[in-house]
Each structure stands twice: as structure tokens, then as C-alpha cells.
Design an enzyme around this catalytic site. Structure first.
Site, PDB file in Angstrom:
ATOM      1  N   THR A  73     103.289 -86.431  53.923  1.00  0.00           N
ATOM      2  CA  THR A  73     102.020 -87.122  54.179  1.00  0.00           C
ATOM      3  C   THR A  73     102.270 -88.151  55.279  1.00  0.00           C
ATOM      4  O   THR A  73     103.365 -88.206  55.841  1.00  0.00           O
ATOM      5  CB  THR A  73     101.481 -87.784  52.886  1.00  0.00           C
ATOM      6  OG1 THR A  73     100.147 -88.248  53.115  1.00  0.00           O
ATOM      7  CG2 THR A  73     102.361 -88.969  52.452  1.00  0.00           C
TER       8      THR A  73
ATOM      9  N   ASP B  85      92.259 -85.458  62.501  1.00  0.00           N
ATOM     10  CA  ASP B  85      92.793 -84.560  61.460  1.00  0.00           C
ATOM     11  C   ASP B  85      91.993 -83.268  61.431  1.00  0.00           C
ATOM     12  O   ASP B  85      92.515 -82.200  61.090  1.00  0.00           O
ATOM     13  CB  ASP B  85      92.662 -85.197  60.068  1.00  0.00           C
ATOM     14  CG  ASP B  85      93.710 -86.259  59.790  1.00  0.00           C
ATOM     15  OD1 ASP B  85      94.269 -86.816  60.742  1.00  0.00           O
ATOM     16  OD2 ASP B  85      93.942 -86.524  58.601  1.00  0.00           O
TER      17      ASP B  85
ATOM     18  N   VAL C  83      96.293 -82.282  55.572  1.00  0.00           N
ATOM     19  CA  VAL C  83      96.704 -83.004  56.774  1.00  0.00           C
ATOM     20  C   VAL C  83      96.701 -84.489  56.410  1.00  0.00           C
ATOM     21  O   VAL C  83      95.766 -84.964  55.758  1.00  0.00           O
ATOM     22  CB  VAL C  83      95.707 -82.754  57.936  1.00  0.00           C
ATOM     23  CG1 VAL C  83      96.083 -83.580  59.159  1.00  0.00           C
ATOM     24  CG2 VAL C  83      95.630 -81.271  58.272  1.00  0.00           C
ATOM     25  N   CYS C  84      97.774 -85.195  56.793  1.00  0.00           N
ATOM     26  CA  CYS C  84      97.808 -86.658  56.640  1.00  0.00           C
ATOM     27  C   CYS C  84      97.584 -87.053  55.176  1.00  0.00           C
ATOM     28  O   CYS C  84      98.242 -86.505  54.290  1.00  0.00           O
ATOM     29  CB  CYS C  84      96.753 -87.263  57.586  1.00  0.00           C
ATOM     30  SG  CYS C  84      96.896 -89.024  57.922  1.00  0.00           S
ATOM     31  N   THR C  85      96.675 -87.951  54.893  1.00  0.00           N
ATOM     32  CA  THR C  85      96.468 -88.416  53.514  1.00  0.00           C
ATOM     33  C   THR C  85      95.590 -87.488  52.683  1.00  0.00           C
ATOM     34  O   THR C  85      95.240 -87.824  51.544  1.00  0.00           O
ATOM     35  CB  THR C  85      95.863 -89.834  53.513  1.00  0.00           C
ATOM     36  OG1 THR C  85      94.693 -89.828  54.340  1.00  0.00           O
ATOM     37  CG2 THR C  85      96.844 -90.854  54.061  1.00  0.00           C
TER      38      THR C  85
END
Lengths: 263, 263
Positions: B140, B25, B120-122
Site C-alpha cells: 500500500t 489512482d 491501488v494505494c490505500t
């Protein structure tokens, strides 16, 4: 092919890094292997997955080409024990190592001991300089493929591949292609199902086959500004189980065969 | 929208990381911005590109979820000066920060000062917990999208997007999607030509549009084992300028329209 794996033992992957390495060459594959290991554990599988070692030229923080600093787990001089797979990473700093006899000698010794030897991006130059790619088919970053072929005429450079396997020697194209190589190795070790699960977990768009063009096709497609073709590709990909008859495709793509012909 | 950029000044991007962060990430977007900056410099452009800061919760080495260790450039408590874009990264360690009032307060203060705020992502969970995503459309990691929507009902979760922009708030899907978000930001800042050059340099397969499905389409396609469709997609992508008429596609895909219908 040498097997360095004992039953029930994790496959030890060593990733060789150095100052001015391309950090994504390192972290991309590393995270793929780590995620595969976590997936196996979460699913209660008996295979222990991978044990990872970032191997540096020296101890202490390593500064990558982007300025990002990371810590190796060990150095090439101190690395002990069995290694299943050794991957040499690429980056601007590879040039400085091409006359480093200690590194070249270590690579030659390792090559005879590992099950698989591989490179990401311009890591090929180091393996080629060590003489480990003579007679082998390999790929590398597209921007330096011609130079690799010129410099090492005994290496068979296949410059438009994402990754290449020749015996137990693996190579990948530039940077993000290292993740494709890692997925291929994971598939080889643990099967397609695990590799696909890793790709899904990492939201990797497509597990690219080794013979896929490095960048030209999909990026050319974008540059070509042909929305109809793009729609076709997207729609076919979205609906593998749907009506993919020619009339249906024609309707989807451009409303008529005539429209499609005009693309 | 606040502009923190002065003419001739590099756009400062802060990447917020913490223990048990997903290292990809971080390194994915970071390398994209770094490569854009290098491309501008190599081409002698006047735009100075990006200045990058890895911002940690504390000084000293940070251990990512894979065990990979890296060094932050500074800590959130010590960060000074203008920040153009703040990206909050994802990873298992995000959960431990959701009741960290110092971090949440810092994010709220930063949100009012940066030109762009992203995750980014979680990383979305941290921004949502800070109340910074209320009323916003975000995405997400697919595996936690339902949880995000349940936990923060005022956040509009669009769970099958690669990246989403809502005003000056940006979010991306899991892990590798952070690279797509970075490319989108680069395109916004420096134009499509530079973004495409970065994608080529990093051998990123496809600059995915924000509304692309997270993983389902291309991976479902692979799982579906429908070589005809796969061939169609690959061939159409390879030959945007070629004869893409329905008969030509039919010949390519399955030799006949009938074959195609049987897929």
C-alpha cells in the site's frame, strides 16, 4: 517575464483540455500541483500553493480519448482573472483544434499575459499552430516529433527530451512526462524539497531531468536483458552511501571484473 | 482462479471510485488499459483488449481529492455482467467507506466472481476491511503501511514493494504505482511486448518490477547529491551494449577508481 502572482496569492494554473484529450496529460500534472498545495498546507507553510482550473473548449462533460469523462471548471471563453501558468494538454483531439481560430486567438492573447506557457505531449502542436513556439526549443511525444518539425520549421524540436524550458515556454514529452514537467515547475516555484516531497507522496520513481532520453535508455535496458547491468544500477541506487569503489561494484555486478567485461 | 473471459471478448476491468478518491489512482491505470486496447486495434490483432468501467458509489459527478471532477460509467449497485478484473482505488475518501456495509458486501460478492481482484494505494484498506486480504501479502502507500498492518493483523503487509501479487489478489503502492500494476496485468494478459509498447507510448520511464523499493532508492539517490553515482547509473542505463568493464565504469563515474571510492 510577467509576474501574475501577488504576495500571498495562490499561483493559478490553467490546464487546457478538449474532447479526445489524453486524460493522463491532464490528471497527472493536476495531481502534482494539488499534492504540492496539500503538502504546504499540512506543513503550515505560508505559501498558499496552487489554484487549479481545468479549462475546456465548452461547458459540460468532456470525453477523453480513452472514454473517461470529466468536467471542466470553466471554458476558455469564460476564463477570467490572472493566470500564472497555462498548460495545453495533448491527445488525439488536438488535431481538430488546429484550425479553430477562436482557440488559437485565445492562446495568443493568453501567451502575452501569463508568467509561464507550457504544453504536455502533443499540446505543442496547438501552441506551434498559434505561432507561439517560433524560434523556441521544445519537445513533444516521440512518435510525432518528426511531424512537428516538418510542419513548423521555425520550431526547434528537441525530440528526445523529457521536458524543455526555453525562456518562459515549457514543453514536455508524451503523457507521463507531463508529471515530470509539473515537478520541475513546482521545484522552480517552491524549491527542490517540496518537489521531492511531492514525488515521494505520489510514489514517482524518479524525478527525471529534462535532458533525460524520452524512453529509449531505460526501456532499451529492459529489452536488452542484461541482468548484470540492471543489478549494478539497482544496487548503486539502493546504496548511495555504501562502498561504491570499483572492486565493490565489480563484486556486486558480476562477481569479477572479467564477468563485467563480458556483459 | 475463475475465468470470466470468453474467447474474443474484451477483458472487462472495473475501477471502483468514490468521493475524495485520488484521481491519478484512477486515470493512471485506466489510460494504460485503454492504450493497450488501442495498440492491439492499430496493429490489427485479434485480441480485443479491455473494456473499462469507472464504477462509482453513486451516479453523477464525483469530486476527487484534488477537486478534479469526473463521471462514473455506472454505480456499484447497478453494475451487471461479467467483470474480469476489479481494482479498488485509493484516496482520502477511502476512510469514509470502511463502515459502509453495502460497499463491503458488494466487494465480498465480487471477490468470488472476478478473475483478479486488486487495489491501488490505500484501496487496500477497503479490501482489508472486507476481509478479502486475510493471509494475503499486499502493499500500500508507504505512509500508511504501518497503519494497515496494525489495523488488520491478518494481512501480510510488504511495505516497500511497488506491487505485489498473491494468488489472484494484486495490490500496488501509492498513486503512480497503480500504473506499474496495470502494466504488470497487461503483461500477464497480452505479453511483455504489448506492455513495453504501452510503456513507450505513455513515456513511462521504467517498467518497475514488483519488488522495487517504493521510493526510497531513487529518491534517496537524488537527495544524496552524489553526482558520480548518478552519472554511473545514467550512463550504464544509456549504454547497455557498451563497454561496461570496471575500468570503463571507473572512467565514466569518477575518472579514477580512487575518485569513485571517495564518493
Amino acid at each position: 517575464m510577467k509576474r501574475s502572482k501577488r504576495p500571498g496569492e495562490a499561483l493559478r494554473v490553467a490546464l487546457f483540455a478538449y474532447p479526445e484529450v489524453q486524460a493522463l496529460d491532464l490528471s497527472g500534472p493536476l495531481e502534482m500541483f494539488a499534492r504540492a498545495t496539500r503538502l504546504l498546507r499540512d506543513e503550515g507553510r505560508t505559501h498558499p500553493g496552487y489554484s487549479l482550473a481545468v479549462v475546456g473548449t465548452r461547458a459540460g462533460p468532456i470525453r477523453s480519448s480513452s472514454g473517461f469523462r470529466f468536467l471542466p471548471d470553466t471554458t476558455f471563453g469564460a476564463l477570467r482573472g490572472r493566470i500564472d501558468t497555462l498548460l495545453v494538454l495533448g491527445g488525439l483531439g488536438v488535431n481538430a483544434l488546429l484550425d479553430d481560430q477562436a482557440v488559437l486567438g485565445w492562446l495568443r492573447r493568453m501567451a502575452g499575459r501569463v508568467r509561464r506557457l507550457g504544453s504536455v505531449c502533443t499540446g505543442t502542436f496547438l501552441l506551434a499552430e498559434a505561432g507561439l513556439l517560433d524560434g523556441r526549443a521544445v519537445t513533444t511525444h516521440w512518435s510525432r516529433a518528426a511531424e512537428l518539425a516538418r510542419r513548423y520549421p521555425r520550431v526547434r524540436v528537441e525530440q528526445d527530451r523529457i521536458w524543455v524550458r526555453d525562456g518562459n515556454v515549457y514543453s514536455s514529452a508524451g503523457v507521463s512526462a507531463g508529471m515530470d514537467l509539473a515537478l520541475a515547475l513546482i521545484e522552480e516555484d517552491l524549491g527542490a524539497e517540496v518537489a521531492l516531497a511531492v514525488a515521494r507522496a505520489m510514489v514517482v520513481y524518479l524525478r527525471r531531468p529534462g535532458d533525460q532520453s524520452q524512453y529509449s535508455a531505460p526501456l532499451r535496458l529492459q529489452a536488452a536483458q542484461t541482468p548484470s547491468v540492471r543489478e549494478l544500477v539497482a544496487w548503486a541506487a539502493e546504496h548511495p552511501a555504501a562502498d561504491l569503489s570499483v572492486p565493490a561494484l565489480a563484486r556486486r555486478v558480476g562477481k569479477s571484473a572479467r564477468h563485467l567485461t563480458r556483459v
